[in-house]
Design a protein around this motif. Structure first.
Motif, PDB file in Angstrom:
ATOM      1  N   LYS A 231      -0.738  13.970   1.683  1.00  0.00           N
ATOM      2  CA  LYS A 231      -1.276  14.194   0.336  1.00  0.00           C
ATOM      3  C   LYS A 231      -0.634  15.428  -0.294  1.00  0.00           C
ATOM      4  O   LYS A 231      -0.020  16.245   0.382  1.00  0.00           O
ATOM      5  CB  LYS A 231      -2.789  14.365   0.410  1.00  0.00           C
ATOM      6  CG  LYS A 231      -3.502  13.147   0.958  1.00  0.00           C
ATOM      7  CD  LYS A 231      -4.985  13.403   1.036  1.00  0.00           C
ATOM      8  CE  LYS A 231      -5.729  12.218   1.601  1.00  0.00           C
ATOM      9  NZ  LYS A 231      -7.177  12.452   1.621  1.00  0.00           N
TER      10      LYS A 231
ATOM     11  N   VAL B 192       0.752   4.019  -2.962  1.00  0.00           N
ATOM     12  CA  VAL B 192       0.402   5.399  -2.605  1.00  0.00           C
ATOM     13  C   VAL B 192       1.483   6.361  -3.106  1.00  0.00           C
ATOM     14  O   VAL B 192       1.176   7.408  -3.677  1.00  0.00           O
ATOM     15  CB  VAL B 192       0.207   5.510  -1.076  1.00  0.00           C
ATOM     16  CG1 VAL B 192       0.316   6.933  -0.595  1.00  0.00           C
ATOM     17  CG2 VAL B 192      -1.133   4.931  -0.680  1.00  0.00           C
TER      18      VAL B 192
ATOM     19  N   THR C  34       0.834  -1.209   0.000  1.00  0.00           N
ATOM     20  CA  THR C  34       0.000   0.000   0.000  1.00  0.00           C
ATOM     21  C   THR C  34       0.865   1.253   0.000  1.00  0.00           C
ATOM     22  O   THR C  34       0.602   2.199  -0.752  1.00  0.00           O
ATOM     23  CB  THR C  34      -0.956  -0.005   1.210  1.00  0.00           C
ATOM     24  OG1 THR C  34      -1.817  -1.146   1.115  1.00  0.00           O
ATOM     25  CG2 THR C  34      -1.795   1.258   1.251  1.00  0.00           C
TER      26      THR C  34
ATOM     27  N   PHE D  12      -0.275   9.154   5.546  1.00  0.00           N
ATOM     28  CA  PHE D  12       0.112   9.510   4.185  1.00  0.00           C
ATOM     29  C   PHE D  12      -0.108  11.003   4.012  1.00  0.00           C
ATOM     30  O   PHE D  12      -1.188  11.516   4.308  1.00  0.00           O
ATOM     31  CB  PHE D  12      -0.726   8.750   3.150  1.00  0.00           C
ATOM     32  CG  PHE D  12      -0.584   7.256   3.237  1.00  0.00           C
ATOM     33  CD1 PHE D  12       0.659   6.657   3.203  1.00  0.00           C
ATOM     34  CD2 PHE D  12      -1.705   6.451   3.342  1.00  0.00           C
ATOM     35  CE1 PHE D  12       0.799   5.282   3.276  1.00  0.00           C
ATOM     36  CE2 PHE D  12      -1.581   5.079   3.406  1.00  0.00           C
ATOM     37  CZ  PHE D  12      -0.333   4.489   3.381  1.00  0.00           C
TER      38      PHE D  12
ATOM     39  N   TRP E 112       1.671  10.556  -3.019  1.00  0.00           N
ATOM     40  CA  TRP E 112       1.635  10.924  -1.618  1.00  0.00           C
ATOM     41  C   TRP E 112       2.955  10.544  -0.961  1.00  0.00           C
ATOM     42  O   TRP E 112       3.631   9.611  -1.376  1.00  0.00           O
ATOM     43  CB  TRP E 112       0.500  10.210  -0.893  1.00  0.00           C
ATOM     44  CG  TRP E 112      -0.882  10.564  -1.359  1.00  0.00           C
ATOM     45  CD1 TRP E 112      -1.238  11.519  -2.254  1.00  0.00           C
ATOM     46  CD2 TRP E 112      -2.092   9.939  -0.952  1.00  0.00           C
ATOM     47  NE1 TRP E 112      -2.598  11.543  -2.436  1.00  0.00           N
ATOM     48  CE2 TRP E 112      -3.152  10.574  -1.642  1.00  0.00           C
ATOM     49  CE3 TRP E 112      -2.396   8.909  -0.090  1.00  0.00           C
ATOM     50  CZ2 TRP E 112      -4.475  10.213  -1.463  1.00  0.00           C
ATOM     51  CZ3 TRP E 112      -3.718   8.538   0.089  1.00  0.00           C
ATOM     52  CH2 TRP E 112      -4.749   9.198  -0.596  1.00  0.00           C
TER      53      TRP E 112
END
Length: 84
Positions: A26, A11, A7, A24, A17
């Motif tokens: 952004k 991401v 993941t 995380f 990100w």
């Protein structure tokens, strides 16, 4: 590679990100807890990754009631089928 590392990689590479401990970051300077974005178990999150990564994709139910999926990333295409 475990699910959390996968993941984190998705991401970072697909959504752009930044990965921070437990969250995380952004691109718009907001953040989300890492446990809250789960593309391996949450269909909405999986489609967010697809929308950002794929040139095109198609998921359909065939005549037998099973599903067919096709994902195109640039010049590469992946296909899968299975029981619904």
């Amino acid at each position: 590679m475990n699910d959390d590392r996968l993941t984190e990689t998705l991401v970072a590479q697909v959504l752009g990100w930044k990965v921070a401990p437990g969250r995380f970051m952004k691109s718009n300077r907001s953040w989300t807890p890492s446990w809250k974005f789960a593309p391996l178990t949450n269909l909405e999150h999986a489609f967010k990754l697809l929308d950002n990564a794929a040139s095109s994709y198609r998921v359909a139910k065939n005549a037998a009631g099973d599903f067919d999926a096709e994902v195109r990333l640039g010049v590469r295409t992946g296909k899968a089928s299975g029981q619904a």
